[in-house]
Design an enzyme around this catalytic site. Structure first.
Site, PDB file in Angstrom:
ATOM      1  N   THR A  33      41.572   5.734 -12.472  1.00  0.00           N
ATOM      2  CA  THR A  33      41.853   6.275 -13.810  1.00  0.00           C
ATOM      3  C   THR A  33      43.054   5.733 -14.153  1.00  0.00           C
ATOM      4  OG1 THR A  33      40.288   8.186 -14.221  1.00  0.00           O
ATOM      5  CG2 THR A  33      42.379   8.166 -15.278  1.00  0.00           C
ATOM      6  N   ARG A  77      27.180  10.527 -18.592  1.00  0.00           N
ATOM      7  CA  ARG A  77      28.221  11.233 -17.851  1.00  0.00           C
ATOM      8  C   ARG A  77      29.553  11.191 -18.746  1.00  0.00           C
ATOM      9  NH1 ARG A  77      33.321  10.965 -15.245  1.00  0.00           N
ATOM     10  NH2 ARG A  77      33.539  12.953 -14.084  1.00  0.00           N
ATOM     11  N   GLY A  97      33.659  12.382 -18.395  1.00  0.00           N
ATOM     12  CA  GLY A  97      34.401  12.994 -17.616  1.00  0.00           C
ATOM     13  C   GLY A  97      35.449  13.905 -18.291  1.00  0.00           C
ATOM     14  N   ASP A  98      36.660  13.988 -17.672  1.00  0.00           N
ATOM     15  CA  ASP A  98      37.723  14.951 -18.034  1.00  0.00           C
ATOM     16  C   ASP A  98      38.759  14.143 -19.111  1.00  0.00           C
ATOM     17  OD1 ASP A  98      38.450  13.773 -15.514  1.00  0.00           O
ATOM     18  OD2 ASP A  98      40.417  14.474 -15.961  1.00  0.00           O
ATOM     19  N   THR A 103      44.071  12.783 -13.101  1.00  0.00           N
ATOM     20  CA  THR A 103      43.208  11.899 -12.226  1.00  0.00           C
ATOM     21  C   THR A 103      42.457  12.323 -11.116  1.00  0.00           C
ATOM     22  OG1 THR A 103      42.842   9.489 -11.374  1.00  0.00           O
ATOM     23  CG2 THR A 103      44.963  10.629 -11.157  1.00  0.00           C
ATOM     24  N   GLY A 104      41.256  12.470 -10.952  1.00  0.00           N
ATOM     25  CA  GLY A 104      40.663  12.863  -9.856  1.00  0.00           C
ATOM     26  C   GLY A 104      39.091  13.537 -10.363  1.00  0.00           C
ATOM     27  N   GLY A 162      36.754  14.824 -12.418  1.00  0.00           N
ATOM     28  CA  GLY A 162      36.813  15.318 -13.563  1.00  0.00           C
ATOM     29  C   GLY A 162      36.187  16.539 -13.797  1.00  0.00           C
TER      30      GLY A 162
HETATM   31  N1  ASP Z   1      38.845  11.645 -13.756  1.00  0.00           N
HETATM   32  C1  ASP Z   1      37.959  10.827 -13.749  1.00  0.00           C
HETATM   33  C2  ASP Z   1      36.698  11.227 -14.251  1.00  0.00           C
HETATM   34  O1  ASP Z   1      36.212  11.993 -13.856  1.00  0.00           O
HETATM   35  C3  ASP Z   1      38.030   9.884 -12.765  1.00  0.00           C
HETATM   36  C4  ASP Z   1      39.034   9.740 -11.778  1.00  0.00           C
HETATM   37  O2  ASP Z   1      40.267   9.943 -12.242  1.00  0.00           O
HETATM   38  O3  ASP Z   1      39.159   9.518 -10.562  1.00  0.00           O
HETATM   39  O4  ASP Z   1      36.188  10.261 -15.054  1.00  0.00           O
END
Ligand code: ASP
Length: 301
Positions: free
Chosen positions: A169, A197, A199-200, A219-220, A222
């Site tokens: 991200t 789907r 995400g966050d 980032t991570g 979500g």
């Molecule tokens: N947070 C992002 C999502 O869930 C993915 C990521 O940042 O790795 O879409």
């Protein structure tokens, strides 16, 4: 005050062993290019909003990061992109989710914020809105890269994805000369994610947030971030608990990690203090302050 720009290019299993020296150099150069583009805005007296958008556009246009060009494939072999922007000065926000055709989702997010009464537009209608707003539209294959296609093939073969394939991200947060804050985030989501789907990243308060206290881009994982309303939690902790930015960022992330989440975030407060906590092995990140540009990838320098 001296403006500050902070960026990230995703967190995950990024180790020295996994990245060739040439690969590392390419990532570093791309991070510096994004910092340069965003910081030029701030140095010229521009707003934090313009700066974070300028930085994220550079990261979206780079095929290295999982946002815009270089986005991961979902389980249907397609790209669905999410992005958001929030202006701490006005409290306004805009986002798009599951878009497939607009070249720079962060620009579409900004257009939602500035040209509509809405906060979040999704799917084909969001792409249509982007087109009508005069933004550049591309074929879906524009976003594809051989590396992401290999990641999808690996994921399908194993029926699961490694953290390295999943994550990525991009985001930026900034405080401008006037002490005003803004945040922007853009992503392709997860490799092999379920079509539809979201995400966050485009959820205001979860992956992206800015107010008068601080600006945050995450980032991570979500789903965990959405359930914890992570980005909003950082400023809330500062306001309600009197925590410093560093404490609030670390503890907000720790709360998510305690529930099984992982990843990281970048944050800046109105005094220009910066926090970049992450729990993964690495996070592509960079800070521009005054004439100094610093980029880092791994946990240890
Ligand atoms: N947070 C992002 C999502 O869930 C993915 C990521 O940042 O790795 O879409």
């Amino acid at each position: 005050m001296t403006p500050v720009l902070v960026i990230h290019g995703g967190a995950g299993t990024i180790t020295r062993r996994k990245l060739t020296p040439r690969g590392e150099q390419q990532y570093r150069a791309a991070l510096v290019a994004a910092l340069r583009s965003g910081y030029a805005v701030l140095e010229a007296g521009g707003s934090s909003l313009d700066a974070v958008v300028a930085a994220v556009v550079v990261l979206e246009d780079s095929p290295l990061f999982n946002a815009g060009r270089g986005s991961v494939f979902n389980a249907a072999g397609e790209h669905e992109l999410d992005a958001a922007v929030m202006d701490g000065a006005t409290g306004k926000a805009g986002a798009v989710a599951a878009v497939r055709r607009v070249r720079n989702p962060v620009l579409a997010a900004r257009a939602v914020m500035e040209r509509t009464p809405n906060v979040l537009l999704a799917g084909a209608a969001a792409d249509r809105f982007a087109r009508e707003s005069g933004l550049r539209i591309v074929r879906p294959s524009y976003f594809s890269t051989p590396e992401r296609a290999r990641a999808l093939a690996r994921a399908r073969a194993r029926a699961a994805t490694s953290a390295a394939d999943q994550h990525g991200t991009v985001g930026a947060v900034a405080v401008d000369r006037h002490g005003q804050l803004a945040a922007a985030t853009s992503t392709g989501g997860y490799t092999n994610k379920t079509p539809g789907r979201i995400g966050d990243s485009p959820i205001i308060g979860a992956g992206t947030y800015a107010d008068g206290v601080c600006a945050v881009s995450a980032t991570g994982s979500g789903e965990h971030f959405m359930r914890a309303v992570l980005a909003h939690d950082v400023g809330a902790r500062m306001r309600y608990l009197g925590e410093t930015l560093a404490q609030a960022a670390r503890r907000a992330l720790a709360r998510v990690v305690a529930r099984g989440g992982d990843g990281g975030l970048i944050a800046v407060d109105r005094a220009g203090r910066v926090a970049m906590p992450f729990v993964s092995e690495g996070m592509y990140r960079g800070v521009a302050r005054g004439g100094r540009f610093t980029v880092a990838i791994y946990r240890r320098p």
